[in-house]
Write a protein that holds these residues in place. Sequence first.
Motif, PDB file in Angstrom:
ATOM      1  N   PRO A 166      61.225  20.840   8.781  1.00 21.54           N
ATOM      2  CA  PRO A 166      60.955  19.756   9.739  1.00 21.54           C
ATOM      3  C   PRO A 166      59.467  19.500   9.957  1.00 21.54           C
ATOM      4  CG  PRO A 166      61.819  21.700  10.855  1.00 21.54           C
ATOM      5  CD  PRO A 166      61.988  21.943   9.401  1.00 21.54           C
ATOM      6  N   THR A 167      58.653  20.533   9.833  1.00 22.20           N
ATOM      7  CA  THR A 167      57.204  20.335   9.975  1.00 22.20           C
ATOM      8  C   THR A 167      56.657  19.528   8.801  1.00 22.20           C
ATOM      9  OG1 THR A 167      57.087  22.464  11.118  1.00 22.20           O
ATOM     10  CG2 THR A 167      55.008  21.512  10.379  1.00 22.20           C
ATOM     11  N   HIS A 168      57.176  19.787   7.614  1.00 15.73           N
ATOM     12  CA  HIS A 168      56.766  19.006   6.451  1.00 15.73           C
ATOM     13  C   HIS A 168      57.188  17.544   6.602  1.00 15.73           C
ATOM     14  CE1 HIS A 168      56.320  22.557   3.384  1.00 15.73           C
ATOM     15  NE2 HIS A 168      55.655  22.757   4.520  1.00 15.73           N
ATOM     16  N   LEU A 169      58.389  17.339   7.144  1.00 11.81           N
ATOM     17  CA  LEU A 169      58.852  15.960   7.320  1.00 11.81           C
ATOM     18  C   LEU A 169      57.948  15.211   8.297  1.00 11.81           C
ATOM     19  CD1 LEU A 169      62.496  14.779   7.511  1.00 11.81           C
ATOM     20  CD2 LEU A 169      60.841  13.877   9.134  1.00 11.81           C
ATOM     21  N   SER A 170      57.572  15.860   9.374  1.00 15.24           N
ATOM     22  CA  SER A 170      56.702  15.217  10.360  1.00 15.24           C
ATOM     23  C   SER A 170      55.327  14.900   9.758  1.00 15.24           C
ATOM     24  CB  SER A 170      56.558  16.121  11.585  1.00 15.24           C
ATOM     25  OG  SER A 170      55.933  15.443  12.646  1.00 15.24           O
ATOM     26  N   PHE A 171      54.807  15.824   8.941  1.00 18.88           N
ATOM     27  CA  PHE A 171      53.517  15.596   8.279  1.00 18.88           C
ATOM     28  C   PHE A 171      53.593  14.374   7.370  1.00 18.88           C
ATOM     29  CE2 PHE A 171      50.582  16.098   4.755  1.00 18.88           C
ATOM     30  CZ  PHE A 171      49.410  16.550   5.337  1.00 18.88           C
ATOM     31  N   ALA A 225      54.320  17.260  16.611  1.00 18.44           N
ATOM     32  CA  ALA A 225      53.327  16.240  16.965  1.00 18.44           C
ATOM     33  C   ALA A 225      52.023  16.484  16.212  1.00 18.44           C
ATOM     34  CB  ALA A 225      53.084  16.242  18.481  1.00 18.44           C
ATOM     35  N   ASP A 226      51.588  17.728  16.154  1.00 11.69           N
ATOM     36  CA  ASP A 226      50.357  18.049  15.419  1.00 11.69           C
ATOM     37  C   ASP A 226      50.530  17.765  13.921  1.00 11.69           C
ATOM     38  OD1 ASP A 226      49.079  18.844  17.710  1.00 11.69           O
ATOM     39  OD2 ASP A 226      49.479  20.992  17.417  1.00 11.69           O
ATOM     40  N   ALA A 227      51.698  18.082  13.389  1.00 16.58           N
ATOM     41  CA  ALA A 227      51.939  17.850  11.965  1.00 16.58           C
ATOM     42  C   ALA A 227      51.873  16.357  11.639  1.00 16.58           C
ATOM     43  CB  ALA A 227      53.293  18.424  11.558  1.00 16.58           C
ATOM     44  N   PHE A 228      52.429  15.523  12.514  1.00 14.92           N
ATOM     45  CA  PHE A 228      52.380  14.073  12.295  1.00 14.92           C
ATOM     46  C   PHE A 228      50.930  13.582  12.303  1.00 14.92           C
ATOM     47  CE2 PHE A 228      52.290   9.643  13.543  1.00 14.92           C
ATOM     48  CZ  PHE A 228      53.331   9.077  12.790  1.00 14.92           C
ATOM     49  N   VAL A 236      50.534  10.091  18.901  1.00 12.79           N
ATOM     50  CA  VAL A 236      51.898  10.616  19.016  1.00 12.79           C
ATOM     51  C   VAL A 236      52.286  10.704  20.484  1.00 12.79           C
ATOM     52  CG1 VAL A 236      53.457  12.513  18.464  1.00 12.79           C
ATOM     53  CG2 VAL A 236      51.536  11.999  16.941  1.00 12.79           C
ATOM     54  N   TYR A 237      53.437  10.119  20.804  1.00 14.19           N
ATOM     55  CA  TYR A 237      53.988  10.224  22.151  1.00 14.19           C
ATOM     56  C   TYR A 237      55.244  11.103  22.082  1.00 14.19           C
ATOM     57  CZ  TYR A 237      50.923   6.847  24.445  1.00 14.19           C
ATOM     58  OH  TYR A 237      49.826   6.211  25.010  1.00 14.19           O
ATOM     59  N   PRO A 238      55.122  12.346  22.504  1.00 18.19           N
ATOM     60  CA  PRO A 238      56.283  13.258  22.411  1.00 18.19           C
ATOM     61  C   PRO A 238      57.292  12.991  23.521  1.00 18.19           C
ATOM     62  CG  PRO A 238      54.394  14.393  23.335  1.00 18.19           C
ATOM     63  CD  PRO A 238      53.905  13.028  22.955  1.00 18.19           C
ATOM     64  N   VAL A 239      58.520  13.293  23.216  1.00 16.60           N
ATOM     65  CA  VAL A 239      59.615  13.155  24.188  1.00 16.60           C
ATOM     66  C   VAL A 239      60.221  14.542  24.379  1.00 16.60           C
ATOM     67  CG1 VAL A 239      61.855  12.094  24.648  1.00 16.60           C
ATOM     68  CG2 VAL A 239      60.084  10.799  23.430  1.00 16.60           C
ATOM     69  N   PRO A 240      60.394  14.980  25.642  1.00 12.84           N
ATOM     70  CA  PRO A 240      60.956  16.317  25.877  1.00 12.84           C
ATOM     71  C   PRO A 240      62.346  16.445  25.247  1.00 12.84           C
ATOM     72  CG  PRO A 240      60.014  15.426  27.897  1.00 12.84           C
ATOM     73  CD  PRO A 240      60.028  14.304  26.898  1.00 12.84           C
TER      74      PRO A 240
END
Length: 332
Positions: free
Chosen positions: A142-147, A175-178, A202-206
């Motif tokens: 998932p971190t790779h996908l966000s990047f 968020a950092d990865a994106f 990036v606007y994160p959502v809880p």
Amino acid sequence: MKTTTHQFKPLFTFLITLVLLAGLAGCNRATPTPEITPSATATPEATATATQAPSRIVLLDPAAQAGADLVTVMNEFAAANSLAFETWTSITGDLNGIKIMVVNGGLDNLADVAAAAPQTQFVLLGQNGSPAGNISTLTTNPTHLSFMAGFLAAMTSEDWRATALIEEDATLGLADAFANGGSYLCGLCTPIYTPLLYYPQVYPVPPQSDLTVWSTQATALKTNTTPDTVFIGATGDDPAVLDIFSDAILFSSNAASPNLARYAAILGADAASALKQALPDLLAGNGGKSLSARIGLVRINNPEIVTDAKKALFDQTAQDLADNKINPLSVP
């Protein structure tokens, strides 16, 4: 009158001659050959045998969402290994003769199906699950996908205004990865026109937020960043959220989205490449594995935005990421 032996000699010779002639005639008589009557040979009755199903591999694709590259990989592998290739939308019969079944999407009773068909190797694509027995899973990092989502959003934006609305998981650093994905492409990514911000934003959502929270964050992102491109997390894939970005280019990772046509492209697992490497081992009966796939573009709806050249750059970067040449949480 006196009788002498001379008088009987001719008669005696004649009798001897008759006896010899009779014996010779008996020797020359042909012995008849007995006739042999052929006996009837019983023909054995044919024993009925069950027709064996041909060996094959099957793509189970209930929603008909498998990419052409995945179908090509499976078809070519089948042909090279003297297997039949079939595409199913549901399981309606027994799995006799099936060596490998690739499940594209969920199958609620997969564990039961696999237990009833131990001769078949199953591969579950893109769904949560744990490998076990004859079930292998193919997933992405998932971190790779966000990047890669950040990289794609920056590459297709105007004036670098790439943004994301995603459900944050503090343990993964999505968020950092994106943000790093965009920065890997454009550095500080500073636009020419206002608002003068560093992008990507990036606007994160809880986690486990409802639609109201997603809509609120979407409105704030729209107002504050004037985005060109927006990556929306799968949980926020709702018309109420998408409508807020009616003039932006949208991306998602939800291949099962009912709103697919509204996205320029869908990111996900490059299942074709990973499966191509795994199929020989699966055919040998070695299953129960956790397979990892690099990130790919599983659907491109707008080739004018995601051009062939941009896709090629995306694929090369995704491969570098998969080969650990790039750290998604720390870029230069």
